[in-house]
Motif scaffolding. Structure first.
Motif, PDB file in Angstrom:
ATOM      1  N   CYS A  59       0.817  -1.211   0.000  1.00  0.00           N
ATOM      2  CA  CYS A  59       0.000   0.000   0.000  1.00  0.00           C
ATOM      3  C   CYS A  59       0.855   1.268   0.000  1.00  0.00           C
ATOM      4  N   MET A  60       1.988   1.234   0.688  1.00  0.00           N
ATOM      5  CA  MET A  60       2.889   2.394   0.664  1.00  0.00           C
ATOM      6  C   MET A  60       3.395   2.637  -0.748  1.00  0.00           C
ATOM      7  N   ALA A  61       3.751   1.562  -1.431  1.00  0.00           N
ATOM      8  CA  ALA A  61       4.225   1.703  -2.805  1.00  0.00           C
ATOM      9  C   ALA A  61       3.094   2.186  -3.712  1.00  0.00           C
ATOM     10  N   PRO A  67       7.622   5.932   4.435  1.00  0.00           N
ATOM     11  CA  PRO A  67       7.424   5.330   5.759  1.00  0.00           C
ATOM     12  C   PRO A  67       7.561   6.342   6.903  1.00  0.00           C
ATOM     13  N   GLN A  68       8.401   7.343   6.718  1.00  0.00           N
ATOM     14  CA  GLN A  68       8.563   8.353   7.762  1.00  0.00           C
ATOM     15  C   GLN A  68       7.272   9.147   7.958  1.00  0.00           C
ATOM     16  N   TYR A  69       6.525   9.390   6.895  1.00  0.00           N
ATOM     17  CA  TYR A  69       5.245  10.103   6.997  1.00  0.00           C
ATOM     18  C   TYR A  69       4.299   9.317   7.896  1.00  0.00           C
ATOM     19  N   SER A  70       4.258   8.006   7.693  1.00  0.00           N
ATOM     20  CA  SER A  70       3.396   7.156   8.512  1.00  0.00           C
ATOM     21  C   SER A  70       3.834   7.189   9.976  1.00  0.00           C
ATOM     22  N   GLY A  76       1.986  11.417  16.195  1.00  0.00           N
ATOM     23  CA  GLY A  76       1.281  12.671  16.492  1.00  0.00           C
ATOM     24  C   GLY A  76       1.929  13.905  15.893  1.00  0.00           C
ATOM     25  N   LYS A  77       3.049  13.742  15.203  1.00  0.00           N
ATOM     26  CA  LYS A  77       3.700  14.899  14.580  1.00  0.00           C
ATOM     27  C   LYS A  77       2.846  15.476  13.452  1.00  0.00           C
ATOM     28  N   ILE A  78       2.079  14.615  12.803  1.00  0.00           N
ATOM     29  CA  ILE A  78       1.142  15.059  11.763  1.00  0.00           C
ATOM     30  C   ILE A  78      -0.255  14.873  12.328  1.00  0.00           C
ATOM     31  N   THR A  85      -4.432  13.222   1.206  1.00  0.00           N
ATOM     32  CA  THR A  85      -5.369  12.290   0.578  1.00  0.00           C
ATOM     33  C   THR A  85      -4.671  10.960   0.301  1.00  0.00           C
ATOM     34  N   SER A  86      -3.419  11.020  -0.116  1.00  0.00           N
ATOM     35  CA  SER A  86      -2.667   9.785  -0.382  1.00  0.00           C
ATOM     36  C   SER A  86      -2.546   8.927   0.868  1.00  0.00           C
ATOM     37  N   TYR A  87      -2.336   9.563   2.016  1.00  0.00           N
ATOM     38  CA  TYR A  87      -2.220   8.785   3.252  1.00  0.00           C
ATOM     39  C   TYR A  87      -3.569   8.170   3.626  1.00  0.00           C
ATOM     40  N   LYS A  88      -4.640   8.902   3.421  1.00  0.00           N
ATOM     41  CA  LYS A  88      -5.973   8.346   3.681  1.00  0.00           C
ATOM     42  C   LYS A  88      -6.222   7.146   2.775  1.00  0.00           C
TER      43      LYS A  88
END
Length: 155
Positions: A59-61, A67-70, A76-78, A85-88
């Protein structure tokens, strides 16, 4: 650690089951990455990954998620209101891949089984009942809303 595992499992159960073919794109769907639009019409036919790591990697690909975004989101940093939208859509992908959701419905027995060592069956069923009503205009947003609901209920 158990909470993180359940949160990650929760991500997995939300995401992949929301991919239903549509013939008319909403304005939100039109703004989604092309890979997400394609996955929404073909994910139901794809084989589910064997492990959570496989699901996450796939799913990340697919959604081009760092991976750092996740990690930043989970730490809680984000903030949820700032999630891309991509992360959703990543959340949506993982949830479906793990068999926690299908056709917009939470698959209660799969969720209960995944969480049996973390919460009691009754507690998990109550959480599912509280969170299954979370709705949105598109599968990615709805999966994310349900994920956030369950995540907050587990704390």
């Amino acid at each position: 650690m158990k909470l993180f595992v359940l949160v990650f499992i929760t991500v997995n159960w939300f995401v992949l089951s929301w991919c239903q073919p549509t013939t008319t794109k909403t304005s939100m769907q039109a703004s989604m990455p092309a890979t997400t639009q394609a996955s929404m019409t073909s994910a139901a036919a794809a084989a589910a990954p064997a492990t959570i790591d496989d699901a996450a990697k796939k799913c990340m690909a697919q959604e081009n998620i760092d991976p750092q975004y996740s990690k930043d989101f989970e730490s809680g940093k984000i903030k949820p209101e700032s999630v891309s939208t991509s992360y959703k859509c990543f959340i949506h992908c993982v949830v479906e891949a793990r068999g926690f959701m299908k056709n917009g419905q939470l698959l209660e027995e799969n969720i209960v089984k995944a969480a049996e060592n973390i919460k009691s069956v009754d507690e998990v069923r109550k959480i599912i009942g509280n969170c299954k009503i979370a709705k949105a205009q598109n599968p990615c947003e709805e999966s994310f809303n349900k994920y956030m609901c369950i995540r907050s209920e587990l704390k």
